[in-house]
Design an enzyme around this catalytic site. Structure first.
Site, PDB file in Angstrom:
ATOM      1  N   GLY A   1       0.819  -1.208   0.000  1.00 37.23           N
ATOM      2  CA  GLY A   1       0.000   0.000   0.000  1.00 37.23           C
ATOM      3  C   GLY A   1       0.852   1.257   0.000  1.00 37.23           C
ATOM      4  O   GLY A   1       0.501   2.258  -0.638  1.00 37.23           O
TER       5      GLY A   1
ATOM      6  N   GLN B   1      -7.568   0.117   3.722  1.00 37.89           N
ATOM      7  CA  GLN B   1      -8.418  -0.432   4.790  1.00 37.89           C
ATOM      8  C   GLN B   1      -9.865  -0.628   4.351  1.00 37.89           C
ATOM      9  O   GLN B   1     -10.696  -1.072   5.139  1.00 37.89           O
ATOM     10  CB  GLN B   1      -8.365   0.460   6.041  1.00 37.89           C
ATOM     11  CG  GLN B   1      -7.021   0.483   6.727  1.00 37.89           C
ATOM     12  CD  GLN B   1      -6.630  -0.852   7.375  1.00 37.89           C
ATOM     13  OE1 GLN B   1      -7.452  -1.758   7.557  1.00 37.89           O
ATOM     14  NE2 GLN B   1      -5.365  -0.978   7.733  1.00 37.89           N
TER      15      GLN B   1
ATOM     16  N   SER C   1      -3.601  -3.010  -0.731  1.00 35.64           N
ATOM     17  CA  SER C   1      -2.472  -3.799  -0.236  1.00 35.64           C
ATOM     18  C   SER C   1      -2.951  -5.212   0.109  1.00 35.64           C
ATOM     19  O   SER C   1      -3.895  -5.371   0.889  1.00 35.64           O
ATOM     20  CB  SER C   1      -1.908  -3.122   1.019  1.00 35.64           C
ATOM     21  OG  SER C   1      -0.909  -3.927   1.601  1.00 35.64           O
ATOM     22  N   GLY C   2      -2.287  -6.212  -0.479  1.00 40.13           N
ATOM     23  CA  GLY C   2      -2.748  -7.596  -0.333  1.00 40.13           C
ATOM     24  C   GLY C   2      -2.832  -8.107   1.093  1.00 40.13           C
ATOM     25  O   GLY C   2      -3.779  -8.812   1.457  1.00 40.13           O
TER      26      GLY C   2
ATOM     27  N   CYS D   1       4.135   3.499  19.428  1.00 35.55           N
ATOM     28  CA  CYS D   1       5.221   3.495  20.407  1.00 35.55           C
ATOM     29  C   CYS D   1       6.526   3.323  19.654  1.00 35.55           C
ATOM     30  O   CYS D   1       6.812   2.256  19.155  1.00 35.55           O
ATOM     31  CB  CYS D   1       4.996   2.363  21.379  1.00 35.55           C
ATOM     32  SG  CYS D   1       6.317   2.117  22.529  1.00 35.55           S
TER      33      CYS D   1
HETATM   34  N1  PLP Z   1      -2.803   2.919   4.152  1.00 37.53           N
HETATM   35  C1  PLP Z   1      -3.487   2.503   5.222  1.00 37.53           C
HETATM   36  C2  PLP Z   1      -4.800   3.136   5.545  1.00 37.53           C
HETATM   37  C3  PLP Z   1      -2.975   1.487   6.030  1.00 37.53           C
HETATM   38  O1  PLP Z   1      -3.650   1.076   7.090  1.00 37.53           O
HETATM   39  C4  PLP Z   1      -1.716   0.920   5.688  1.00 37.53           C
HETATM   40  C5  PLP Z   1      -1.112  -0.113   6.552  1.00 37.53           C
HETATM   41  O2  PLP Z   1      -1.380  -0.211   7.720  1.00 37.53           O
HETATM   42  C6  PLP Z   1      -1.063   1.388   4.551  1.00 37.53           C
HETATM   43  C7  PLP Z   1      -1.629   2.395   3.812  1.00 37.53           C
HETATM   44  C8  PLP Z   1       0.268   0.851   4.150  1.00 37.53           C
HETATM   45  O3  PLP Z   1       0.126  -0.446   3.611  1.00 37.53           O
HETATM   46  P1  PLP Z   1       1.401  -1.389   3.488  1.00 37.53           P
HETATM   47  O4  PLP Z   1       1.692  -1.918   4.834  1.00 37.53           O
HETATM   48  O5  PLP Z   1       0.972  -2.461   2.534  1.00 37.53           O
HETATM   49  O6  PLP Z   1       2.489  -0.561   2.937  1.00 37.53           O
END
Ligand code: PLP
Length: 398
Positions: free
Chosen positions: A70, A179, A199-200, A325
């Site tokens: 993602g 999400q 994102s897979g 954190c």
């Molecule tokens: N966008 C959102 C809303 C996410 O929750 C996340 C991951 O937590 C990402 C982007 C990033 O995705 P990735 O972990 O595949 O890079």
């Protein structure tokens, strides 16, 4: 183990793994080669691209670019579109985006771009009136997430795109749907989206694969240059097994949307209602209606989220703290802060995120154990007077 952290990542579906295995074992050809052996790998990518096109209701397969995650999809969209058109220097996003968008925007701010960050209300809902006032002639890009990773709040993407396009038809619109994918229907045409990232690993494919949708009216420059792969927009030999897995996961996700909307939501609602009724210092940190079905975020006033998580972990329960954190320093969540969440629950907020694999038995177990954990932590909180007061106000422990 009870895994209630599915917004962080999900378990790979067995059917996805089965789809991938041939390409990790015998079908290892480079999809760009000329022989028959290579054709099968080539076809696996073609088939997966078609499945992602259907999943997003894109017009054609050419609009789908495979990426590694993602974050890469967001970077590719934002940097790609701004590199292609670098004369317009104003960009817009929200205060509650994932860091892959926020930190990318911060880089542009340092380079002298004019950046607007749109706010949200106490329930985490987007301020559309603010957005309306911010779009300008020189607005190159608006990036707005579909569903928030911490609260699950869904933004009204169709309304957002109408606002953008009615004020400046040339402004590009990128949607981070990481999400939303697998939780609610996604239709890029219906919602007037120019670019969208998924994102897979958030919908039961493995980590290391994602996709970016780019409509035919939008041009970008590539982040990775080299070979001709992905229409020259993302060079590098394709990750055939993972791409095949992503396609299968999308197919399964589309078929499972009804289950998400009914059964996953039912279990999420049971968990949420159970916690709110049994823990007097529990407070809901999110909108009740406009949410993806699997997520809730609950603050436990006057206690530390990290302590709750450690106690839950001892009981085999995995959830996530609303605060990030990093290297020992406790930074409250930028999302909850943007919502104006009171400081009393800012540090004690827990995100619970379910999946199609979550069972009723697991939810019952959490509802049995959590009140005991919170009661224990309430006893060692430095805010005894405040807790007593809160308990009295809420009617003695309900
Ligand atoms: N966008 C959102 C809303 C996410 O929750 C996340 C991951 O937590 C990402 C982007 C990033 O995705 P990735 O972990 O595949 O890079």
């Amino acid at each position: 183990m009870i895994y209630l952290d599915n917004n962080a990542t999900t378990k790979v579906d067995e059917k996805v793994l089965e789809e991938m295995l041939p390409y990790l074992k015998d079908e290892y050809a480079n999809p760009s080669s000329m022989y028959d052996f290579s054709r099968r790998a080539h076809n696996a990518i073609k088939e997966a691209r078609g499945k992602i096109k259907d999943f997003l209701n894109a017009v054609n397969e050419r609009e789908i670019i495979f990426t590694s995650c993602g974050s890469e999809s967001a970077n590719m969209a934002i940097k790609g579109v701004l590199a292609y058109n670098n004369s317009k220097r104003h960009i817009i996003t929200t205060k509650v985006e994932h860091p892959c968008v926020l930190n990318t925007y911060k880089e542009y701010e340092k380079q002298g771009y004019d950046v607007d960050y749109i706010g949200v209300n106490n329930s985490g809902e987007l301020d559309l009136e603010e957005l309306k006032t911010k779009i300008r002639k020189d607005t190159a890009l608006v990036s707005i997430m579909w569903a928030n990773n911490e609260t699950g709040v869904i933004f009204p993407i169709k309304q957002v795109s109408e606002i953008i396009k009615s004020r400046n038809p040339e402004t590009k619109f990128f949607v981070d749907a990481v999400q939303a994918a697998g939780k609610i229907p996604i239709d890029v045409q219906e919602n007037g989206i120019d670019m969208l990232g998924i994102s897979g690993h958030k919908f039961h494919a493995p980590k290391g694969v994602g996709a970016l949708y780019i409509n035919s009216k939008t041009s970008i420059l590539p982040l990775i240059t080299g070979g001709h792969q992905e229409r020259g927009l993302r060079a590098g030999t394709e990750n055939v097994p993972y791409i095949a897995g992503l396609g299968k996961a999308a197919e399964l996700a589309a078929a499972g949307l009804e289950y998400e909307a009914k059964e996953v939501k039912r279990l999420r609602d049971k968990l949420e209602a159970g916690i709110l009724s049994s823990v007097f210092n529990a407070r809901l940190n999110t909108a009740i209606t406009n949410r993806v079905p699997n997520t809730t975020n609950i603050g436990f006033e006057y206690i530390e989220g990290e302590l709750i998580l450690l106690h839950l972990s001892d009981l085999g329960i995995c959830a996530s703290s609303g605060s990030a954190c990093t290297s020992g320093s406790l930074e409250p969540s930028h999302v909850l802060r943007a919502m104006g969440t009171p400081f009393t629950s800012l540090h004690g907020s827990i995100r619970w995120s379910l999946s199609k694999f979550t069972t009723e038995k697991e939810i019952d177990y959490v509802l049995e154990k959590l009140p005991v954990v919170i009661e224990k932590l309430n006893k060692i909180s430095p805010f005894q007077k405040e807790l007593e007061h809160l308990k009295a106000c809420k009617g003695g422990g309900k």
